[in-house]
Design a protein around this motif. Structure first.
Motif, PDB file in Angstrom:
ATOM      1  N   VAL A 126       2.298  -2.151  -8.163  1.00 50.92           N
ATOM      2  CA  VAL A 126       1.669  -0.893  -8.575  1.00 50.92           C
ATOM      3  C   VAL A 126       0.462  -1.140  -9.478  1.00 50.92           C
ATOM      4  O   VAL A 126      -0.565  -0.470  -9.352  1.00 50.92           O
ATOM      5  N   TYR A 127       0.577  -2.094 -10.374  1.00 50.97           N
ATOM      6  CA  TYR A 127      -0.487  -2.323 -11.351  1.00 50.97           C
ATOM      7  C   TYR A 127      -1.494  -3.391 -10.932  1.00 50.97           C
ATOM      8  O   TYR A 127      -2.415  -3.690 -11.682  1.00 50.97           O
ATOM      9  N   SER A 128      -1.340  -3.959  -9.737  1.00 48.87           N
ATOM     10  CA  SER A 128      -2.326  -4.959  -9.284  1.00 48.87           C
ATOM     11  C   SER A 128      -3.623  -4.248  -8.920  1.00 48.87           C
ATOM     12  O   SER A 128      -3.626  -3.079  -8.529  1.00 48.87           O
ATOM     13  N   ASN A 129      -4.722  -4.952  -9.040  1.00 49.32           N
ATOM     14  CA  ASN A 129      -6.038  -4.391  -8.715  1.00 49.32           C
ATOM     15  C   ASN A 129      -6.419  -4.633  -7.268  1.00 49.32           C
ATOM     16  O   ASN A 129      -7.482  -4.221  -6.833  1.00 49.32           O
ATOM     17  N   LYS A 130      -5.563  -5.319  -6.557  1.00 47.66           N
ATOM     18  CA  LYS A 130      -5.845  -5.652  -5.157  1.00 47.66           C
ATOM     19  C   LYS A 130      -5.909  -4.379  -4.314  1.00 47.66           C
ATOM     20  O   LYS A 130      -5.040  -3.519  -4.399  1.00 47.66           O
ATOM     21  N   LYS A 131      -6.950  -4.271  -3.518  1.00 52.03           N
ATOM     22  CA  LYS A 131      -7.115  -3.096  -2.649  1.00 52.03           C
ATOM     23  C   LYS A 131      -6.314  -3.294  -1.369  1.00 52.03           C
ATOM     24  O   LYS A 131      -6.317  -4.373  -0.785  1.00 52.03           O
TER      25      LYS A 131
ATOM     26  N   ALA B  67       0.839  -1.205   0.000  1.00 54.73           N
ATOM     27  CA  ALA B  67       0.000   0.000   0.000  1.00 54.73           C
ATOM     28  C   ALA B  67       0.872   1.251   0.000  1.00 54.73           C
ATOM     29  O   ALA B  67       0.573   2.230  -0.703  1.00 54.73           O
ATOM     30  N   SER B  68       1.960   1.226   0.755  1.00 50.76           N
ATOM     31  CA  SER B  68       2.887   2.364   0.785  1.00 50.76           C
ATOM     32  C   SER B  68       3.550   2.574  -0.569  1.00 50.76           C
ATOM     33  O   SER B  68       3.726   3.711  -1.019  1.00 50.76           O
ATOM     34  N   ILE B  69       3.896   1.473  -1.222  1.00 56.00           N
ATOM     35  CA  ILE B  69       4.515   1.552  -2.541  1.00 56.00           C
ATOM     36  C   ILE B  69       3.531   2.167  -3.543  1.00 56.00           C
ATOM     37  O   ILE B  69       3.879   3.071  -4.297  1.00 56.00           O
ATOM     38  N   LYS B  70       2.285   1.679  -3.531  1.00 53.72           N
ATOM     39  CA  LYS B  70       1.268   2.227  -4.442  1.00 53.72           C
ATOM     40  C   LYS B  70       1.046   3.719  -4.186  1.00 53.72           C
ATOM     41  O   LYS B  70       0.946   4.510  -5.118  1.00 53.72           O
ATOM     42  N   HIS B  71       0.965   4.080  -2.930  1.00 60.85           N
ATOM     43  CA  HIS B  71       0.734   5.482  -2.567  1.00 60.85           C
ATOM     44  C   HIS B  71       1.892   6.361  -3.060  1.00 60.85           C
ATOM     45  O   HIS B  71       1.665   7.422  -3.656  1.00 60.85           O
ATOM     46  N   ALA B  72       3.112   5.914  -2.818  1.00 60.00           N
ATOM     47  CA  ALA B  72       4.285   6.684  -3.243  1.00 60.00           C
ATOM     48  C   ALA B  72       4.322   6.818  -4.762  1.00 60.00           C
ATOM     49  O   ALA B  72       4.673   7.881  -5.294  1.00 60.00           O
ATOM     50  N   PHE B  73       3.939   5.752  -5.467  1.00 58.34           N
ATOM     51  CA  PHE B  73       3.928   5.798  -6.925  1.00 58.34           C
ATOM     52  C   PHE B  73       2.892   6.803  -7.434  1.00 58.34           C
ATOM     53  O   PHE B  73       3.167   7.581  -8.359  1.00 58.34           O
TER      54      PHE B  73
ATOM     55  N   LEU C 130      13.534  -4.214  -3.859  1.00 58.59           N
ATOM     56  CA  LEU C 130      12.766  -5.101  -4.727  1.00 58.59           C
ATOM     57  C   LEU C 130      13.161  -4.825  -6.174  1.00 58.59           C
ATOM     58  O   LEU C 130      13.702  -3.769  -6.492  1.00 58.59           O
ATOM     59  N   SER C 131      12.871  -5.784  -7.051  1.00 56.17           N
ATOM     60  CA  SER C 131      13.139  -5.560  -8.471  1.00 56.17           C
ATOM     61  C   SER C 131      12.086  -4.618  -9.045  1.00 56.17           C
ATOM     62  O   SER C 131      10.985  -4.473  -8.491  1.00 56.17           O
ATOM     63  N   ILE C 132      12.434  -3.999 -10.163  1.00 58.35           N
ATOM     64  CA  ILE C 132      11.474  -3.121 -10.832  1.00 58.35           C
ATOM     65  C   ILE C 132      10.257  -3.923 -11.279  1.00 58.35           C
ATOM     66  O   ILE C 132       9.124  -3.437 -11.197  1.00 58.35           O
ATOM     67  N   GLU C 133      10.472  -5.166 -11.695  1.00 59.28           N
ATOM     68  CA  GLU C 133       9.346  -6.019 -12.101  1.00 59.28           C
ATOM     69  C   GLU C 133       8.378  -6.257 -10.935  1.00 59.28           C
ATOM     70  O   GLU C 133       7.165  -6.250 -11.111  1.00 59.28           O
ATOM     71  N   THR C 134       8.916  -6.466  -9.740  1.00 57.97           N
ATOM     72  CA  THR C 134       8.062  -6.654  -8.564  1.00 57.97           C
ATOM     73  C   THR C 134       7.302  -5.376  -8.251  1.00 57.97           C
ATOM     74  O   THR C 134       6.114  -5.417  -7.927  1.00 57.97           O
TER      75      THR C 134
END
Length: 90
Positions: free
Chosen positions: A84-89, A54-60, A75-79
């Motif tokens: 970031v692009y997952s639909n999971k809330k 959630a922190s990663i998504k928020h920062a992005f 983490l890798s850029i792929e991870t």
């Protein structure tokens, strides 16, 4: 995995019925599916990862680059992309 002697816990009639199918072998009896727990639910690891994601998504969404996030969270850029692009809330 802990092994238990069936004769110490099961009724004789049930043991006799089971012996019609298997004798002298190790038999695994799984838990009912409704008692399964998701990975990390007891240790808190799942919550920790969900919070991190959630922190990663928020920062992005605030403009931080994937490269910077990958470096910050080790983490890798792929991870990072998957998170970031997952639909999971979260």
């Amino acid at each position: 995995m802990k092994y238990v002697n069936a004769s110490n816990i099961l009724p004789e009639k049930l043991i006799a019925e089971i012996q019609k199918y298997v004798q002298g072998e190790t038999l695994y009896i799984p838990k009912p599916e409704k008692t399964y727990r998701k990975w990390g639910s007891c240790s808190g690891a799942r919550k920790s990862i969900d919070d991190r994601n959630a922190s990663i998504k928020h920062a992005f969404t605030k403009g931080k680059s994937m490269s910077d996030l990958a470096d910050e969270y080790f983490l890798s850029i792929e991870t990072i992309k998957k998170i970031v692009y997952s639909n999971k809330k979260h």
